[in-house]
Scaffold this motif. Structure first.
Motif, PDB file in Angstrom:
ATOM      1  N   LEU A  24      43.279  40.452  34.924  1.00 24.53           N
ATOM      2  CA  LEU A  24      44.596  39.854  34.711  1.00 24.53           C
ATOM      3  C   LEU A  24      44.825  38.594  35.538  1.00 24.53           C
ATOM      4  O   LEU A  24      45.928  38.033  35.501  1.00 24.53           O
ATOM      5  N   GLY A  25      43.825  38.150  36.283  1.00 22.88           N
ATOM      6  CA  GLY A  25      43.987  36.920  37.044  1.00 22.88           C
ATOM      7  C   GLY A  25      44.171  37.162  38.524  1.00 22.88           C
ATOM      8  O   GLY A  25      44.294  38.290  38.997  1.00 22.88           O
ATOM      9  N   PHE A  43      49.078  35.220  35.594  1.00 24.30           N
ATOM     10  CA  PHE A  43      49.142  36.137  34.460  1.00 24.30           C
ATOM     11  C   PHE A  43      50.348  35.830  33.582  1.00 24.30           C
ATOM     12  O   PHE A  43      50.249  35.833  32.346  1.00 24.30           O
ATOM     13  N   GLU A  60      49.740  33.077  31.285  1.00 22.95           N
ATOM     14  CA  GLU A  60      48.939  33.507  30.128  1.00 22.95           C
ATOM     15  C   GLU A  60      49.851  34.024  29.015  1.00 22.95           C
ATOM     16  O   GLU A  60      49.547  33.881  27.828  1.00 22.95           O
ATOM     17  N   TRP A  71      49.602  42.292  42.655  1.00 23.87           N
ATOM     18  CA  TRP A  71      50.528  41.181  42.545  1.00 23.87           C
ATOM     19  C   TRP A  71      51.554  41.197  43.671  1.00 23.87           C
ATOM     20  O   TRP A  71      52.041  42.250  44.077  1.00 23.87           O
TER      21      TRP A  71
END
Length: 294
Positions: free
Chosen positions: A100-101, A107, A110, A163
């Motif tokens: 997911l980055g 993200f 995206e 995150w």
């Protein structure tokens, strides 16, 4: 879940069939039946029906300190954007694990979402919907002459989120990732519906518009003659919970006026339902002008 050589060949054929760089995919079952458009409250399950197919979603329910916690059913545009991005990655990479980055903001870019904090910002809304989406349990039921076939699955068997919601641009030492469950992976790989990601981004504010777009291009992949779908059946299929059918009809009509500028499928609004006519699909194949039903 390792793909057989036959299935690898089928997926590769699908990927090679199209020239459009913005080719994306959705799971067919979640195009035929959809998640709710608005919050349905702390219900124990939510269902949508399309012909002989029924989708049932059950929220995660836990008990903490003697109190029941219902995480709720995912709803609105954000789960649809997440599922579209995730489905596209899975089909294109043929891999159950999707990275997911390095950061939350990367993200969200995206997904074409603005990164905003605060109580009503996009960050808390994304966090809430992602939690609902990946904690929920899905059941697909297909009725046929011999009885019924059912499949239960969650979307992901592993979730690793690193995150920083306070500092969304902060890169983590570890990459966030999701490992798609075998049940959902099979659903995606065997029944992907090609869609145009540019159209999804332009419709991202309206879950009904996303649903109508994906459904129309899917139906046009095999539609042979004009077909009338009653408003009652259409309302049962989509994630709407309007108190009156006439309000749903009005909403669909207004949404189609905007949608058909992006995807000019042939439709007619009638008092007794929506008439759809055979039209090209949104994503054209190199050879036949439309994708083939998978």
């Amino acid at each position: 879940m390792e793909l057989s050589k036959k299935m690898q060949g089928r997926i590769q054929k699908v990927l090679e069939e199209y020239e459009d760089p913005e080719l994306g995919f959705m799971a067919r079952s979640l195009v035929q039946t959809t998640l709710p458009h608005r919050d349905v409250g702390k219900v124990n399950q939510y269902s949508r029906e399309s012909g002989n197919i029924t989708l049932t979603v059950q929220p995660a329910i836990t008990v903490k300190d003697g109190k029941e916690i219902n995480y709720g059913i995912p709803y609105g545009s954000i789960p649809r954007l997440v599922l579209t991005w995730l489905s596209t990655e899975v089909v294109k990479t043929k891999n159950q694990k999707v990275e997911l980055g390095d950061s939350l903001s990367s993200f969200m870019r995206e997904l074409d979402l603005l990164v905003t904090g605060g109580k009503w910002g996009s960050i808390p809304r994304l966090k809430k919907q992602v939690e609902r989406l990946f904690r929920s349990r899905f059941m697909l039921s297909v009725r046929h002459n011999q009885g019924v076939s059912e499949k239960d699955f969650v979307l992901a068997q592993e979730r690793h989120f690193f995150w920083d919601v306070v500092n969304p641009d902060q890169e983590s030492l570890f990459k966030s990732s999701i490992v798609i469950s075998s049940g959902f992976y099979e659903e995606l790989i065997t029944k992907p519906v090609p869609i145009d990601l540019r159209v999804i981004k332009l419709l991202k504010q309206s879950p009904l518009a996303i649903d109508l777009y994906a459904w129309l291009t899917y139906r046009n992949s095999y539609l042979q003659k004009e077909t009338l779908i009653s408003w009652e059946k259409l309302a049962l299929q989509f994630g709407s919970n309007y108190k009156e059918i006439r309000i749903f009809k009005l909403k669909v009509g207004n949404t189609l006026k905007k949608l058909l500028h992006l995807y000019p499928a042939r439709t007619t609004i009638r008092d007794d339902g929506l008439m759809i006519y055979p039209s090209p699909t949104s994503i054209a194949s190199k050879n036949k002008g439309s994708f083939q039903q998978f």
